[in-house]
Design a protein around this motif. Structure first.
Motif, PDB file in Angstrom:
ATOM      1  N   ILE A  60      50.324 -60.642  -7.496  1.00 26.25           N
ATOM      2  CA  ILE A  60      50.075 -59.649  -6.448  1.00 26.25           C
ATOM      3  C   ILE A  60      50.929 -60.011  -5.241  1.00 26.25           C
TER       4      ILE A  60
ATOM      5  N   GLU B 194      57.137 -54.615  -1.549  1.00 22.04           N
ATOM      6  CA  GLU B 194      57.534 -53.815  -2.710  1.00 22.04           C
ATOM      7  C   GLU B 194      58.888 -54.230  -3.282  1.00 22.04           C
TER       8      GLU B 194
ATOM      9  N   VAL C 124      58.395 -57.229  -5.424  1.00 13.61           N
ATOM     10  CA  VAL C 124      57.732 -56.888  -6.685  1.00 13.61           C
ATOM     11  C   VAL C 124      58.758 -56.349  -7.684  1.00 13.61           C
TER      12      VAL C 124
ATOM     13  N   GLU D 153      59.564 -57.940 -11.337  1.00 16.35           N
ATOM     14  CA  GLU D 153      59.568 -57.167 -12.584  1.00 16.35           C
ATOM     15  C   GLU D 153      60.896 -57.304 -13.316  1.00 16.35           C
TER      16      GLU D 153
ATOM     17  N   SER E  75      55.265 -56.067 -19.729  1.00 17.21           N
ATOM     18  CA  SER E  75      54.333 -55.698 -18.654  1.00 17.21           C
ATOM     19  C   SER E  75      52.870 -55.753 -19.093  1.00 17.21           C
TER      20      SER E  75
ATOM     21  N   ILE F 149      51.660 -58.855 -15.341  1.00 16.44           N
ATOM     22  CA  ILE F 149      51.557 -57.660 -14.504  1.00 16.44           C
ATOM     23  C   ILE F 149      51.885 -58.034 -13.069  1.00 16.44           C
ATOM     24  N   TYR F 150      52.734 -57.256 -12.428  1.00 15.16           N
ATOM     25  CA  TYR F 150      52.996 -57.415 -10.997  1.00 15.16           C
ATOM     26  C   TYR F 150      52.589 -56.128 -10.297  1.00 15.16           C
ATOM     27  N   THR F 151      51.987 -56.284  -9.148  1.00 13.90           N
ATOM     28  CA  THR F 151      51.553 -55.116  -8.390  1.00 13.90           C
ATOM     29  C   THR F 151      51.805 -55.334  -6.905  1.00 13.90           C
ATOM     30  N   CYS F 152      52.112 -54.256  -6.224  1.00 15.98           N
ATOM     31  CA  CYS F 152      52.333 -54.301  -4.780  1.00 15.98           C
ATOM     32  C   CYS F 152      51.073 -53.793  -4.101  1.00 15.98           C
ATOM     33  N   GLU F 153      50.312 -54.722  -3.562  1.00 11.51           N
ATOM     34  CA  GLU F 153      49.092 -54.352  -2.850  1.00 11.51           C
ATOM     35  C   GLU F 153      48.577 -55.548  -2.049  1.00 11.51           C
TER      36      GLU F 153
ATOM     37  N   SER G 177      42.398 -55.881  -3.997  1.00  9.29           N
ATOM     38  CA  SER G 177      42.877 -55.639  -5.358  1.00  9.29           C
ATOM     39  C   SER G 177      41.774 -55.789  -6.399  1.00  9.29           C
TER      40      SER G 177
ATOM     41  N   LEU H 127      42.589 -56.004  -9.563  1.00  8.78           N
ATOM     42  CA  LEU H 127      43.182 -56.968 -10.487  1.00  8.78           C
ATOM     43  C   LEU H 127      42.814 -58.405 -10.108  1.00  8.78           C
TER      44      LEU H 127
END
Length: 194
Positions: free
Chosen positions: A85, A89, A92, A96, A108, A112-116, A121, A123
């Motif tokens: 996380i 952005e 991220v 990826e 993926s 998992i990569y996420t922008c938040e 979150s 996740l």
């Protein structure tokens, strides 16, 4: 995959160190917690070794940067997966790209990569997480106390880099893992029946 192979994607200290000694290189535009300052792959490997990373583990990296902890856990230690996380952005997207280059275009589902914001979150709440990685200043470590204790109390190991988590009194450093190269590993002691 070998450690040397990963170095092509995730440079070590000699390749990423600043020219002058300007740590922490942090400006207000760097975001909520910290700027993207990569941890050397050698320290990533050492931290995961100290935490006892293995095939049954799932890694959560809070502020994952270019994703090197999750990828190293999967490739070097056979971990089942990772969640990174990150609030930036563009970083991220870099994570990826590096994940896909190392693990392949269909990776993926493993990493998992996420922008938040990880404080919000879903996740980050995953109960299958067994290792949590943080590189947070003491004040932000305290701000994340609830999330860290949730995972710690379930038995997850917590890796803290550069800044320890000594302000969270409930956390206990795993034997032999107190400030090894700026790495702290916290693990709930196991109780044995007598």
């Amino acid at each position: 995959m070998l450690f040397e192979d990963l170095l092509h994607h995730f440079p070590n200290d000699d390749d990423i160190a600043p020219v002058d000694d300007n740590f922490p290189r942090w400006t207000e535009s760097d975001g909520t917690y910290a700027p993207f300052i990569p941890t050397s792959l050698a320290r990533v490997k050492l931290a995961l070794e100290l935490a006892g990373c293995c095939s049954g583990d799932k890694v959560l990296d809070l502020g994952c940067g270019d994703g090197r902890f999750c990828v190293a856990a999967v490739t070097l230690f056979g971990a089942q997966g990772g969640i990174g996380i990150e609030s930036d952005e563009t970083v991220v997207v870099l994570a990826e790209e590096k994940r896909n280059a190392v693990l392949g275009p269909n990776s993926s589902s493993t990493v998992i990569y996420t922008c938040e914001d990880f404080r919000e979150s879903k996740l980050a709440q995953d109960n299958s997480i067994s290792i949590v990685v943080v590189f947070l200043s003491p004040e932000f470590g305290l701000e994340c106390k609830g999330l860290l204790l949730k995972h710690y109390n379930r038995g997850a190991r917590i890796i803290a880099l550069v800044f320890d988590l000594s302000d969270i009194k409930e956390l206990i450093v795993k034997e032999g893992c107190n400030n090894v190269d700026g790495i702290w590993v916290y693990q709930k002691p196991t109780t044995t029946k007598e």
